[in-house]
Design a protein around this motif. Structure first.
Motif, short mmCIF file in Angstrom:
data_model
loop_
_atom_site.label_atom_id
_atom_site.label_comp_id
_atom_site.label_asym_id
_atom_site.label_seq_id
_atom_site.Cartn_x
_atom_site.Cartn_y
_atom_site.Cartn_z
N ARG A 1 0.98 -1.22 -0.31
CA ARG A 1 0.02 -0.20 0.15
C ARG A 1 0.97 1.22 0.06
O ARG A 1 2.07 1.35 0.60
N GLY A 2 0.47 2.46 -0.72
CA GLY A 2 1.34 3.52 -0.92
C GLY A 2 1.37 4.15 0.62
O GLY A 2 0.53 3.96 1.54
N ILE A 3 2.37 4.92 0.52
CA ILE A 3 2.76 5.56 1.81
C ILE A 3 2.33 6.95 2.12
O ILE A 3 1.85 7.59 1.08
N TYR B 1 -10.47 8.07 1.76
CA TYR B 1 -10.65 8.82 0.48
C TYR B 1 -9.62 8.92 -0.46
O TYR B 1 -9.88 9.29 -1.55
N LEU B 2 -8.40 8.39 -0.12
CA LEU B 2 -7.45 8.35 -1.02
C LEU B 2 -7.09 6.86 -1.43
O LEU B 2 -5.90 6.55 -1.80
N LEU C 1 -3.71 4.83 -2.65
CA LEU C 1 -2.95 4.20 -1.66
C LEU C 1 -2.95 2.53 -2.19
O LEU C 1 -1.67 2.10 -1.94
N ARG C 2 -3.89 1.95 -2.74
CA ARG C 2 -4.08 0.66 -2.80
C ARG C 2 -3.06 0.12 -4.19
O ARG C 2 -2.90 -0.93 -4.40
N ILE D 1 1.48 9.78 -1.19
CA ILE D 1 0.84 10.78 -0.86
C ILE D 1 1.64 11.84 0.03
O ILE D 1 2.01 11.57 1.20
N TYR D 2 1.78 12.95 -0.41
CA TYR D 2 2.66 14.03 0.42
C TYR D 2 1.58 14.93 0.92
O TYR D 2 0.91 15.90 0.05
N LEU D 3 1.58 15.03 2.30
CA LEU D 3 0.67 16.30 2.73
C LEU D 3 1.25 17.47 2.82
O LEU D 3 2.30 17.67 2.81
#
Length: 517
Positions: free
Chosen positions: A43-45, A163-164, A168-169, A174-176
């Motif tokens: 899963r994406g970080i 929501y993302l 992610l899957r 994802i950079y916040l």
């Protein structure tokens, strides 16, 4: 020929029985039984604006049994062990331990405490641990209510994880816009003051007024993702998540009332009201914290006079209120770049109630989430403009940037002159008003306190929420900051509780905020 037909018939039935068995097992998979699945992609970080990981991929232990390997005489003992140590119902365990399979899930995503209690009974033949992919994050930074959590199959169930989930899957990073170091500082102060004033919860948000980026966003209490999944879900249902809780802003809304009457030229700066500390107006008792005497608009905002703002609000026609509800985005959800909640504002019907028309002036009868308050009131520090708020800095896939945040103007709500005049009043709140304990900090700060009485099923209660919204100006950088304590049991007014928190944050942000890019 008959022999051949018999063989064909027998083969047909063997195949049919095989598929029937597969079908039955598949039905069971949807209930209590499953086989471990190997994920082909992690899963994406989720990272902060500087590339520091906020969410990590880890392995969590789940528990299974092999019913076929458990003898009848052992079953009662094993049921007792599992029931006592994992708080499971014996009748459900009885059903599972008597199934004719070699693999049955007992409990997935165990907590560390679960593992410690049960590990001495695990032999990996009858009672078995399975390592499964899961998520964790650094505890103590007050971000779990925003990030959310995943389910037993690592799918997003709440917050940004949900929501993302489509990104992610598929392994996207994802950079916040959040700065992890600033997030930790904000959370540390909120946690300390929440404990000191015995509050039910706390909120803190810091927004870059130039870009709309939210660089810190804390809500407490936070979900403990080290617990087992059942407990995580229970906490999520039990805790009041201030990200999606609509509250009355109280005296913070006096800022909006002030800006409207100035912009529409409904009164001049000399319009005055005599405040006796308490007055019955339109059959409604309006109270102030003290006898303010004769006050004009500046004094009323600086000293937070409810009686003045009741009369001032009645100078605003219902049509003008509705005009600014729309201009301020109060008639719709916050235009955040990722939709994590809906229904973040409750608007009054100002046409139907004379009393509500008046109390709206000091923020009673209108509701919004704390994040909506932060964004809506940011116009004062931004020359009348609202900038679209951002939580996502960028999205990457295998090192390739597929999305980058850009600053966007939402709309100009008030003129520059109106905003600067309102801002000057808020500078006076810090210099000589309800936030004057900040005056000695020698920073360019303005703000407004809010002590909002909490409404219940049968009217207003004896409890209050405490708010302070302020602006910090640092050369070419400027920030809007909101801090809140949810129902503190100690400390009567916001000036005593949340204003000191704001002061501590400003001390750090005045240094660190210049370095944020």
């Amino acid at each position: 020929m008959n022999i051949i037909r018999a063989r064909i018939f027998l083969t047909f039935w063997i195949i049919t029985i095989f598929f029937i068995e597969i079908f039955v097992i598949t039905l069971q998979l949807g209930r209590d039984i499953s086989y471990p699945q190997t994920r082909t992609k992690d899963r994406g970080i989720i990272l902060d604006r500087n590339g520091e990981e906020i969410v990590f991929n880890i392995k969590r232990k789940s528990l299974t049994i092999n019913p076929k390997g458990i003898e009848s005489k052992e079953r009662k003992k094993i049921i007792s062990i599992l029931s006592n140590n994992l708080k499971l119902f014996s009748d459900e365990l009885y059903k599972k331990i008597n199934l004719p399979y070699e693999f049955v899930w007992i409990k997935r995503m165990l907590s560390d405490e679960d593992v410690k209690r049960i590990e001495k009974y695990v032999d990996n033949k009858k009672i078995i641990f399975i390592d499964e992919p899961y998520r964790t994050y650094p505890m103590g930074i007050g971000i779990s209510n925003l990030i959310g959590f995943v389910g037993v199959d690592n799918q997003g169930l709440s917050g940004l994880e949900a929501y993302l989930d489509s990104y992610l899957r598929n392994g996207y990073s994802i950079y916040l816009t959040i700065d992890k170091n600033l997030q930790e500082l904000l959370t540390m102060y909120l946690r300390e003051y929440m404990k000191e004033y015995n509050a039910d919860g706390a909120f803190g948000g810091i927004m870059d007024l130039n870009t709309g980026e939210i660089i810190a966003l804390t809500t407490l209490p936070e979900i403990d993702l080290s617990r087992n999944l059942d407990e995580i879900i229970e906490q999520n249902n039990r805790f009041r998540n201030l990200l999606n809780t609509v509250l009355e802003p109280g005296s913070l809304f006096k800022v909006v009332t002030t800006a409207i009457v100035l912009e529409e030229k409904l009164v001049d700066e000399n319009f005055s009201v005599y405040c006796k500390g308490e007055e019955i107006i339109d059959g409604y008792k309006v109270r102030c914290t003290e006898h303010h005497g004769l006050v004009n608009i500046e004094d009323a905002l600086v000293r937070s006079c409810n009686i003045y703002f009741y009369y001032l609000a009645k100078k605003i026609p219902a049509s003008i209120w509705e005009k600014y509800f729309k201009l301020l985005g109060l008639d719709s959800d916050i235009p955040l770049d990722v939709k994590i909640f809906s229904g973040d504002t409750i608007l009054p019907d100002v046409k139907s109630s004379i009393v509500m028309h008046g109390t709206l002036g000091f923020g009673h009868g209108i509701g919004m989430t704390p994040l909506k308050m932060l964004w809506t009131l940011s116009f004062v520090g931004n020359n009348g403009f609202l900038v679209k708020p951002k939580l996502i800095k960028k999205i990457e896939n295998n090192g390739k940037i597929i999305y980058t945040s850009k600053s966007e103007i939402y709309r100009q709500v008030f003129s520059k002159d109106t905003s600067l005049q309102t801002l000057n009043y808020m500078f006076q709140v810090v210099k000589r008003g309800t936030a004057n304990i900040l005056a000695d900090l020698n920073y360019k700060i303005a703000g407004k306190t809010g002590t909002a009485q909490i409404s219940g099923k049968f009217g207003y209660t004896s409890y209050y929420n405490h708010f302070f919204l302020g602006y910090l100006f640092l050369d070419d950088k400027k920030y809007c900051i909101l801090v809140m304590l949810d129902k503190p049991k100690k400390g009567r007014f916001a000036r005593e509780t949340v204003v000191p928190i704001f002061g501590e944050i400003v001390k750090k942000l005045s240094i660190y905020g210049r370095l944020i890019n």
